[in-house]
Design an enzyme around this catalytic site. Structure first.
Site, PDB file in Angstrom:
ATOM      1  N   GLY A   1      46.035  39.571  44.924  1.00  0.00           N
ATOM      2  CA  GLY A   1      45.564  40.931  45.119  1.00  0.00           C
ATOM      3  C   GLY A   1      44.711  41.036  46.364  1.00  0.00           C
ATOM      4  N   SER A   2      43.841  42.011  46.376  1.00  0.00           N
ATOM      5  CA  SER A   2      43.007  42.275  47.542  1.00  0.00           C
ATOM      6  C   SER A   2      41.843  41.284  47.614  1.00  0.00           C
ATOM      7  CB  SER A   2      42.446  43.698  47.474  1.00  0.00           C
ATOM      8  OG  SER A   2      41.545  43.822  46.390  1.00  0.00           O
TER       9      SER A   2
ATOM     10  N   GLY B   1      39.358  39.501  44.795  1.00  0.00           N
ATOM     11  CA  GLY B   1      39.000  38.090  44.809  1.00  0.00           C
ATOM     12  C   GLY B   1      37.503  37.861  44.774  1.00  0.00           C
TER      13      GLY B   1
ATOM     14  N   GLU C   1      45.156  34.317  45.969  1.00  0.00           N
ATOM     15  CA  GLU C   1      46.042  34.767  47.052  1.00  0.00           C
ATOM     16  C   GLU C   1      45.637  36.199  47.370  1.00  0.00           C
ATOM     17  OE1 GLU C   1      47.945  32.895  48.649  1.00  0.00           O
ATOM     18  OE2 GLU C   1      48.322  31.182  47.334  1.00  0.00           O
TER      19      GLU C   1
END
Length: 511
Positions: free
Chosen positions: A242-243, A247, A264
């Site tokens: 995700g963004s 994270g 990721e």
């Protein structure tokens, strides 16, 4: 510019789900609206799980792990092989569903399912190669080695832009490693998850009683379910895509309980075009990387640094390519760019373009295409923005088809600009100069997890480890030795000498 009316996709979606084996009770009369960005219409209402349901699933997955971990790894690989067979047999339907729910053109929807098939093949081979090292011991009559053991419940949180491929990168590897899997798909693409789950169930039935009933479970719902996965001590590893903002929330919570994080996250990816570059090849590579998937890949090309000597030769050709690309219904032949996922994505794109103009940017494209009767579908022409410098919005990732183009004079300058952003996912250089290519790949070159020569930053193959550095999170998925993140390592020393010499020459004699 308007587009022809796009017919409803509700009936076709229902037929695809039936062929995949999804029960209607899973996507009727629920509370999670599944929409297609192609038409903007609601396709189904998926039944959501509660936080209590999530906790219960984790408990069941943990029990499944206790059984699954003791099965020999090659036998575990057989389940993944059967899953790959089901994906092959139903590639057209699942690929079509990906296109309908994520808005991808037909070839990209099918390509995503092919990635699933490929990672299953990779994982099957891997199931016979989960090996450790034999290490020289300093003590006579001793052997030292390392062994790898299954870790436990693997939580997978995936994003809308690759609704099934990224899940499979994690799940196929985790299963052969001996882990169970709890998957929380994006709430924007719940139907593809139901399709994948149904195909997995078919494979598990063929595999037989050795596959625990709760080995792979799907959590449908919003952010709060992801938080359950992140916080539950029974989940030792979580892979989250995700963004960077997501994270920053997930990483510290996992670290607090010493769980593993495979993150990721964002990717403000760049390419450098050198004086010796093959401009025909560069044009194709840049266009695919910047425009494909409507700019909604984590590896999308977002910044382009072009040497001053070839800038005026490349830019007009790039503009012509942008103006000629067909935008519209991704299910129609010849379409190269489908819709953005939703209105929020469109609004973010427009804000970024306005900010770029305020910084002196010159925008080509970026306008919305209207489709009669489909006001909730957001089609836009890809935007090419000539920027005087890397400033303002150029330094931030906007998940939309925006390519910022800038001039440079020295390679060291271009590399420094490429690296001068928070994310460090993917990068590329177009050059026929060996020194430039090797410099870019060296320690003094790109600081990204992926660095390519004469191809764009997107289109990674599953054989390599996928992931990036800095604000991209540092996680690695798919190929190479990424499997090690899903297992625990034990260093073993065996004394077969009959004596007890100590390491480092230590003397400790007990009478």
């Amino acid at each position: 510019m308007s587009q022809p009316t796009i017919p409803s996709l509700i009936g076709e979606t229902d037929q695809i789900l039936a062929r995949l084996g999804v029960e209607k009770k899973r996507y009727q009369n629920g509370t999670l609206a599944a929409r297609s960005p192609i038409t903007g219409e609601m396709l189904a209402e998926v039944v959501e799980a509660s936080a209590a349901d999530a906790a219960d699933m984790i408990g069941r997955a943990q029990a499944a792990f206790q059984q699954w971990r003791s099965l020999p790894a090659p036998r575990r690989g057989e389940l993944v092989r059967l899953f790959g067979e089901e994906l092959r047999a139903h590639k057209d339907d699942l690929g079509r569903l990906v296109s309908i729910e994520a808005g991808k053109i037909t070839s990209e929807g099918l390509g995503e399912v092919q990635e699933m098939i490929d990672i299953c093949d990779f994982a099957v081979g891997l199931s016979r190669q989960l090996y450790g090292l034999t290490i020289a011991s300093e003590r006579p009559g001793h052997r030292m080695m390392e062994t790898w053991h299954p870790l436990g419940v693997c939580g997978v949180i995936s994003a809308f832009n690759f609704p099934v491929a990224v899940f499979s990168w994690n799940a196929a590897i985790a299963l052969v490693c001996g882990d169970s899997v709890v998957w929380k798909p994006s709430e924007k693409t719940p139907l593809t998850a139901l399709g994948v789950e149904a195909l997995y169930r078919r494979a598990a039935e063929r595999f037989g009683k050795d596959a625990p009933a709760d080995l792979l479970m799907v959590l449908q719902g919003g952010r709060e379910l992801g938080e359950v996965l992140v916080d539950d001590p029974r989940v030792p590893v979580v892979s989250a895509t995700g963004s960077t903002r997501m994270g920053r929330a997930v990483g510290p919570r996992l670290a607090k309980r010493f769980a593993r994080a495979i993150l990721e996250l964002g990717g403000n990816n760049a390419a450098i075009v050198c004086p010796s570059a093959n401009l025909d090849l560069t044009l194709r590579g840049v266009a695919f990387a910047a425009i494909g998937t409507a700019g909604q890949r984590c590896t999308t090309l977002r910044r382009l640094f072009v040497h001053d000597s070839v800038y005026d030769a490349l830019l007009p050709r790039l503009k012509a390519a942008y103006q000629s690309v067909k935008v519209g219904n991704p299910l129609e032949d010849g379409t190269l760019v489908g819709p953005l996922i939703d209105k929020a994505a469109f609004d973010n794109m427009q804000r970024a373009l306005e900010a770029a103009i305020a910084e002196g940017g010159k925008v080509t494209g970026g306008n919305r295409f209207t489709v009669p009767g489909r006001d909730e579908a957001y089609y836009v022409h890809p935007a090419l923005v000539e920027m005087p410098a890397q400033c303002g919005p150029v330094s931030e990732e906007t998940f939309a088809p925006i390519l910022y183009v800038m001039r440079y004079n020295e390679l060291s300058e271009a590399i420094a600009l490429q690296n001068d952003v928070g994310a460090g996912l993917s990068s590329s250089i177009f050059t026929n100069d060996l020194g430039e290519a090797e410099t870019f790949l060296s320690v003094a070159g790109s600081d990204c997890g992926i660095a390519n020569v004469n191809i764009g930053p997107s289109g990674a193959e599953i054989g390599g480890a996928f992931g990036g550095e800095k604000e991209t999170g540092g996680g690695r998925e798919a190929g190479s030795d990424a499997w090690k993140a899903y297992m625990r390592r034990a260093t073993n020393t065996i004394n077969y000498s009959g004596a007890l010499p100590l390491a480092q020459g230590v003397k400790f004699d007990v009478a």
